[in-house]
Design an enzyme around this catalytic site. Structure first.
Site, PDB file in Angstrom:
ATOM      1  N   ARG A  59     -11.190   3.660  -9.044  1.00 33.80           N
ATOM      2  CA  ARG A  59     -10.218   3.501 -10.213  1.00 33.80           C
ATOM      3  C   ARG A  59      -9.128   2.718  -9.493  1.00 33.80           C
ATOM      4  O   ARG A  59      -9.030   2.539  -8.329  1.00 33.80           O
ATOM      5  CB  ARG A  59      -9.947   4.741 -10.782  1.00 33.80           C
ATOM      6  CG  ARG A  59     -10.086   6.121  -9.827  1.00 33.80           C
ATOM      7  CD  ARG A  59      -9.093   5.871  -8.778  1.00 33.80           C
ATOM      8  NE  ARG A  59      -7.645   5.910  -9.138  1.00 33.80           N
ATOM      9  CZ  ARG A  59      -6.970   5.676  -8.163  1.00 33.80           C
ATOM     10  NH1 ARG A  59      -6.972   5.287  -7.235  1.00 33.80           N
ATOM     11  NH2 ARG A  59      -5.765   5.316  -8.926  1.00 33.80           N
ATOM     12  N   GLY A  60      -8.104   2.719 -10.365  1.00 33.09           N
ATOM     13  CA  GLY A  60      -7.014   1.957  -9.862  1.00 33.09           C
ATOM     14  C   GLY A  60      -7.176   0.649 -10.520  1.00 33.09           C
ATOM     15  O   GLY A  60      -8.009  -0.117 -10.311  1.00 33.09           O
ATOM     16  N   ALA A  61      -5.980  -0.012 -11.287  1.00 34.42           N
ATOM     17  CA  ALA A  61      -6.363  -1.159 -11.994  1.00 34.42           C
ATOM     18  C   ALA A  61      -6.806  -2.394 -11.246  1.00 34.42           C
ATOM     19  O   ALA A  61      -7.733  -3.044 -11.594  1.00 34.42           O
ATOM     20  CB  ALA A  61      -4.823  -1.929 -12.700  1.00 34.42           C
TER      21      ALA A  61
ATOM     22  N   ASP B  85      -0.904  -0.678 -14.879  1.00 35.37           N
ATOM     23  CA  ASP B  85      -2.213  -1.112 -15.630  1.00 35.37           C
ATOM     24  C   ASP B  85      -2.242  -2.255 -16.360  1.00 35.37           C
ATOM     25  O   ASP B  85      -3.217  -2.915 -16.405  1.00 35.37           O
ATOM     26  CB  ASP B  85      -3.012   0.295 -15.951  1.00 35.37           C
ATOM     27  CG  ASP B  85      -3.108   1.409 -15.225  1.00 35.37           C
ATOM     28  OD1 ASP B  85      -2.425   1.855 -14.519  1.00 35.37           O
ATOM     29  OD2 ASP B  85      -4.423   1.251 -14.583  1.00 35.37           O
TER      30      ASP B  85
ATOM     31  N   ASN C 196       1.131   2.843 -17.376  1.00 36.39           N
ATOM     32  CA  ASN C 196       0.687   3.261 -15.979  1.00 36.39           C
ATOM     33  C   ASN C 196       0.175   4.732 -16.213  1.00 36.39           C
ATOM     34  O   ASN C 196       0.312   5.249 -17.214  1.00 36.39           O
ATOM     35  CB  ASN C 196       1.886   3.405 -15.018  1.00 36.39           C
ATOM     36  CG  ASN C 196       1.358   3.603 -13.661  1.00 36.39           C
ATOM     37  OD1 ASN C 196       0.407   2.997 -13.218  1.00 36.39           O
ATOM     38  ND2 ASN C 196       2.062   4.637 -13.048  1.00 36.39           N
TER      39      ASN C 196
HETATM   40  O1  MRU Z   1      -7.083   6.106 -14.247  1.00 37.40           O
HETATM   41  P1  MRU Z   1      -6.798   5.433 -12.963  1.00 37.40           P
HETATM   42  O2  MRU Z   1      -6.817   6.387 -11.753  1.00 37.40           O
HETATM   43  O3  MRU Z   1      -7.458   4.211 -12.769  1.00 37.40           O
HETATM   44  O4  MRU Z   1      -5.188   5.178 -13.011  1.00 37.40           O
HETATM   45  C1  MRU Z   1      -4.544   4.352 -12.079  1.00 37.40           C
HETATM   46  C2  MRU Z   1      -3.113   4.126 -12.251  1.00 37.40           C
HETATM   47  O5  MRU Z   1      -2.782   4.516 -13.139  1.00 37.40           O
HETATM   48  C3  MRU Z   1      -2.398   3.500 -11.087  1.00 37.40           C
HETATM   49  O6  MRU Z   1      -1.011   3.890 -11.061  1.00 37.40           O
HETATM   50  C4  MRU Z   1      -2.404   1.928 -11.697  1.00 37.40           C
HETATM   51  O7  MRU Z   1      -3.756   1.538 -11.693  1.00 37.40           O
HETATM   52  C5  MRU Z   1      -1.917   1.194 -10.523  1.00 37.40           C
HETATM   53  S1  MRU Z   1      -2.736   1.142  -9.152  1.00 37.40           S
HETATM   54  C6  MRU Z   1      -2.336  -0.179  -7.925  1.00 37.40           C
END
Ligand code: MRU
Length: 365
Positions: free
Chosen positions: A53-55, A239, A249
């Site tokens: 996870r994480g964009a 995101d 986000n």
């Molecule tokens: O649902 P997730 O864990 O994928 O959400 C991640 C986030 O919201 C992060 O803050 C975002 O992707 C930025 S990470 C580099």
């Protein structure tokens, strides 16, 4: 000045198999378990269930997942569209996913006419290029963003934006890592990030791995931490960033933005240009993922809520541009009003990336 580094690789391509190797983030911080995916469907499931996870990391995982699927077929052109569509349907908010899928479609189109084995190599190289690009974006964001942080004090962050969320040192956490490597005396305040606890489970783990001084708070403690002067700045990832700077986000970012504005504390967004969506004019046009009720009623599988209660579980919210002090990308620092800076950054990044692609594909003399 010492460059910030990381030894954590959320996503890796292994030639043997071939295999997409992921840190299973659902198991952290309890156990460091690697998921070895030999089929695209396993990578798709890993993205949906937040094993990865994480964009930016989602984009990298999708690129490698597409490469995995296309390397298993001699009829690339027949499979590419359905495979890319399957990856694009995994999560709706992080635009890095769609950006990475589009890059992979382009690389497939550009390799048309070459022998299959050569096409396979080009496709894997395109996925590697997305990962390498993201790592260098993280390093550049770190350099640009570290200068914005104070020399000492508390820095509040939300969700996980570190190596687990990217292919490098991270976005917001990468900026913090770089500032600390530069000698700034920062203390990180981590929002636990309900309901899936990415702050408590993942950011706290990354800080512990790197020996970064950190304090965990429940999300509803951020207001008190700000009011009592513990926080000098807040920095988060994104995101999807709309053309006007509105930034989606992890859920809880919007109230944090309101709190920061109320207390006169700057809120910074750190994200690569692959997170900017110029087709989205403003935050209301950003699709917000809604996830299963179970995530709210049964965090970590433990029942917290009375049976039968209704649940609303949006995974993201939008910090309005008016509450953001600056947006840090690999191209530099955008200031309000953001539209002109964001457009210029996307244009510069496009030129840089197409020059890199042309260089990589030039015949060796
Ligand atoms: O649902 P997730 O864990 O994928 O959400 C991640 C986030 O919201 C992060 O803050 C975002 O992707 C930025 S990470 C580099």
């Amino acid at each position: 000045m010492h460059p910030a580094q990381t030894t954590i690789a959320a996503v890796r391509w292994r030639e043997l198999g071939p295999t997409v190797e992921l840190i299973d983030q659902r198991q952290l911080p309890g156990e460091l378990v690697l998921l070895r995916c030999t089929e695209p469907a396993q990578v798709i499931d890993a993205i949906r269930t937040l094993a990865v996870r994480g964009a930016p990391a989602i984009g990298v995982a999708a690129a490698y997942g597409i490469a995995l699927g296309l390397c298993a077929t001699g009829d690339i052109d027949r499979h590419v569209d359905a495979l890319c569509d399957d990856f694009a349907a995994t999560r709706p908010t992080a635009v890095n996913l769609f950006w990475a899928v589009a890059q992979m479609r382009d690389s497939v189109a550009h390799s048309a006419g070459l022998p299959t084995a050569q096409r396979h190599r080009r496709i894997v190289a395109a996925a590697h290029a997305i990962a390498v690009d993201d790592a260098s974006c993280c390093a550049a964001m770190g350099r640009h963003g570290a200068a914005l942080l104070p020399d000492r004090g508390g820095i509040l962050t939300h969700c996980n934006t570190g190596s687990l969320a990217t292919a490098g040192i991270g976005t917001a956490l990468g900026v913090i890592r770089t500032a600390i490597a530069d000698g700034k005396q920062l203390h990180v305040w981590i929002d636990e990030t309900r309901p899936l606890l990415q702050g408590a489970r993942l950011t706290a783990w990354e800080c512990a791995q790197d020996g970064i001084a950190a304090t965990l708070i429940c999300d509803n403690m951020a207001g008190h931490a700000l009011k009592t002067g513990r926080i000098a700045a807040a920095i988060v990832g994104a995101d999807r960033i709309a053309a006007n700077g509105d930034s989606a986000n992890k859920i809880g970012t919007y109230p944090l933005a309101v709190l920061c504005a109320h207390h006169g504390v700057p809120l910074y967004i750190a994200a690569p240009t692959s997170t900017i969506d110029l087709q989205c004019p403003h935050g209301d046009a950003i699709p917000i993922e809604e996830r299963a009720a179970q995530e709210v009623t049964h965090p970590l599988g433990v029942r917290f809520a009375a049976d039968g209660v209704g649940v609303f579980n949006p995974a993201f919210d939008v910090a309005p541009a008016s509450l953001i002090a600056a947006i840090i990308t690999e191209e530099g620092v955008a200031r309000p009003p953001f539209a002109v800076d964001l457009q210029a950054m996307v244009d510069r990044a496009r030129l840089r990336r197409s020059a890199a692609t042309a260089g990589a594909q030039a015949p060796q003399l």
